[in-house]
Design a protein around this motif. Sequence first.
Motif, mmCIF file in Angstrom:
data_model
loop_
_atom_site.group_PDB
_atom_site.id
_atom_site.type_symbol
_atom_site.label_atom_id
_atom_site.label_comp_id
_atom_site.label_asym_id
_atom_site.label_seq_id
_atom_site.Cartn_x
_atom_site.Cartn_y
_atom_site.Cartn_z
ATOM 1 N N ASP A 3 0.851 -1.193 0.000
ATOM 2 C CA ASP A 3 0.000 0.000 0.000
ATOM 3 C C ASP A 3 0.881 1.235 0.000
ATOM 4 O OD1 ASP A 3 -1.934 1.828 0.184
ATOM 5 O OD2 ASP A 3 -2.668 1.232 2.161
ATOM 6 N N HIS A 4 1.296 1.666 -1.184
ATOM 7 C CA HIS A 4 2.096 2.871 -1.323
ATOM 8 C C HIS A 4 1.236 3.894 -2.060
ATOM 9 C CE1 HIS A 4 5.160 0.242 -0.003
ATOM 10 N NE2 HIS A 4 5.283 -0.375 -1.158
ATOM 11 N N SER A 5 0.459 4.624 -1.318
ATOM 12 C CA SER A 5 -0.503 5.530 -1.939
ATOM 13 C C SER A 5 0.206 6.579 -2.775
ATOM 14 C CB SER A 5 -1.335 6.204 -0.851
ATOM 15 O OG SER A 5 -2.015 5.237 -0.085
ATOM 16 N N GLN A 6 -0.344 6.838 -3.935
ATOM 17 C CA GLN A 6 0.231 7.849 -4.816
ATOM 18 C C GLN A 6 -0.878 8.362 -5.723
ATOM 19 O OE1 GLN A 6 3.762 6.640 -6.753
ATOM 20 N NE2 GLN A 6 3.912 8.420 -8.041
ATOM 21 N N GLN A 7 -1.028 9.648 -5.744
ATOM 22 C CA GLN A 7 -2.065 10.249 -6.556
ATOM 23 C C GLN A 7 -1.559 10.462 -7.979
ATOM 24 O OE1 GLN A 7 -5.225 10.866 -5.500
ATOM 25 N NE2 GLN A 7 -4.629 9.830 -3.606
ATOM 26 N N ASP A 8 -2.415 10.332 -8.944
ATOM 27 C CA ASP A 8 -2.094 10.695 -10.317
ATOM 28 C C ASP A 8 -3.395 11.076 -11.000
ATOM 29 O OD1 ASP A 8 -3.369 8.348 -10.945
ATOM 30 O OD2 ASP A 8 -1.628 7.338 -11.747
ATOM 31 N N SER A 11 -6.611 8.877 -10.363
ATOM 32 C CA SER A 11 -7.206 8.730 -9.039
ATOM 33 C C SER A 11 -8.491 9.535 -8.948
ATOM 34 C CB SER A 11 -6.214 9.179 -7.962
ATOM 35 O OG SER A 11 -5.068 8.362 -7.977
ATOM 36 N N GLN A 22 -9.207 4.680 -6.669
ATOM 37 C CA GLN A 22 -8.951 5.401 -5.423
ATOM 38 C C GLN A 22 -7.495 5.839 -5.279
ATOM 39 O OE1 GLN A 22 -10.560 2.490 -2.637
ATOM 40 N NE2 GLN A 22 -12.506 3.595 -2.568
ATOM 41 N N ARG A 23 -6.556 4.915 -5.347
ATOM 42 C CA ARG A 23 -5.150 5.309 -5.209
ATOM 43 C C ARG A 23 -4.275 4.276 -5.904
ATOM 44 N NH1 ARG A 23 -6.597 2.829 -0.527
ATOM 45 N NH2 ARG A 23 -5.197 1.235 0.344
ATOM 46 N N ARG A 24 -3.098 4.723 -6.323
ATOM 47 C CA ARG A 24 -2.185 3.841 -7.037
ATOM 48 C C ARG A 24 -1.326 3.053 -6.052
ATOM 49 N NH1 ARG A 24 1.511 6.574 -11.446
ATOM 50 N NH2 ARG A 24 2.792 7.114 -9.644
ATOM 51 N N TYR A 34 -4.054 -0.122 -9.140
ATOM 52 C CA TYR A 34 -4.722 0.802 -8.226
ATOM 53 C C TYR A 34 -5.639 0.031 -7.286
ATOM 54 C CZ TYR A 34 -3.420 4.445 -11.620
ATOM 55 O OH TYR A 34 -2.733 5.288 -12.450
ATOM 56 N N SER A 440 7.435 2.265 -6.892
ATOM 57 C CA SER A 440 6.697 2.248 -5.618
ATOM 58 C C SER A 440 6.981 1.014 -4.784
ATOM 59 C CB SER A 440 5.173 2.391 -5.829
ATOM 60 O OG SER A 440 4.891 3.607 -6.489
#
Length: 579
Positions: A3-8, A11, A22-24, A34, A440
């Motif tokens: 679970d390494h949240s990252q927005q792009d 998302s 939701q999150r990458r 994601y 990630s």
Amino acid sequence: MPDHSQQDRLSGTLLDRRYRIQRRLATGGTASVYVGLDERLDRPVALKIIHGHYAHDPKFVERAQREAKAAARLHHPNVVAVLDQGHTEDGVVYLVLEYVDGPTLRQVIARESPMTARRALELLIPVLRGLAQAHRSGMVHRDIKPENVLLTTGGDVKVADFGLMRAVDEHTSTSSTILGTVAYAAPELVGHEPVDQRCDVYAVGIMTYEMLTGSRPYTGTALQVATSHVSRDVPAPSRTSHGIPGSLDEFVLRCTARDPRARPADAAALLDLALAIQRSLPPVIDSASLDQPTDLIPPSDETQSLPRSAPAYRTVPAAGILPREDLDATRTVAITAAGSTAHRTPEQPRVMLNPQPEPLHLAIGAVLFVLSLALAGFLGWWLASGPGTAAATVPDVSGVPVATAERTLDAAGISNVGVHTATNAQIPAGSVIATDPGASSQVRGIEQVVLVVSEGPAQLDVPLFEGMSLDEARNAISQAGFSVGAVQSRFSEEPEGTVVEQQPASGSKAEEGSAVGLTVATASPTEEVPNVVGQTVDSARESLEELGFTVEVNRPVGSTLDRVIHQREDGDTVILTVF
């Protein structure tokens, strides 16, 4: 899944009015993964979004969908389920997968290795159960590695990433079929030979070696590792880590035989072997529950070099409670890593149960004991917080020049960087296609991260298309990996519509996807006669004959310049007057 949240940019968007991104979690060479929500069923899912340069290739999409359908039919509790697939109007190709909420096996290895035989088998057997089901269905994974083995928070083990591997293999050139997997690639994969289920067996063997020892059998650049797979035998794990039963040594060596014919035929055969080894392991004994006294056995040369997790002293039941057959006339017993005599081999040490210590022996033993404590402390410091072992997150460096990528990795705390090249028609030469492990991912600073660097488009052999009909040539050009270029007509005695010339010529090499120009035969010249006045006679003749005209030369007596001063047409014949 980690679970390494990252927005792009994706998302928060909604796919096909059902799946909310939701999150990458991670990015690889083929797709990004994601966490998503199935709003229709109100459940979490994993969404694999295919990268755009693949998603816009109709052939790849077709193959990927075909493979996803095959994977969706693979129902097994130890396989990550494929739930759905889709292709949106704006070109997003995606797969919907079962969401697994725990770590990858890579993270478990980093935390627990070197593992005991029992723990390694506990994780390995579910992998083999899932893989055996796939093999029975005729599928080959081709990318078995710790990153593709996921654990739930409850401890269930699942194999991931069935479904896209063969589509990627068919879409890319042979030199990139081992992209990101060279550490676990069977020799036949490295050598681009035909593969079957036994390439997965080989990868399981390498993964088992890593679980038991905490390291891979081969290190270095990707090219050095690939060469080792082809030219060297994988060593027995017991050469690196003590306490490994001979049966697990044999398991690894059989899995990793360079000749596929010497390996177990598939995961089902390998599962039977793993279960037999598991049954042969001695039971775990809780010494606190025994009322009988125990004798302390001083550490031997072998136990001094055991991993930090191994105790410096072992207790075994006193002679009175050992089974009669475990003792010989000298009242000695074999010491194994599990404190058992069940699998003693001739080279394993034997020690006295009740030795009579001498003063010198006591002094040496005390010194060795102090040294072992110091070594254990050093190893503990090194493994926990020593230089180069801090956790680091692999940055996304895809598409950037390799020198820039290396600086970015170094800034992220990753100094052990290898480079593997692969042909790629979309990424410019010298730029990064992907990393292994992918962006990630969490790695220790001393672990190697491989940059997969583009060599540009593959150089392919140009087949012979001359003599084919135009439709046949077009199909053959596409199947050979090229595109159809300009098509011209020329008068020829060949049947009308037959390819009489191609550019580039057959037998030469050209970039994958580049255009092949064709010239087809016509029954009569279709071009207007060009004006060749002023040209040399040889140049004029060549250009006219190329267009299908017949050339006659009228050379008056005394003409010496060989220049065309006049031309006239007589049907398909052009008559040139030369001065």
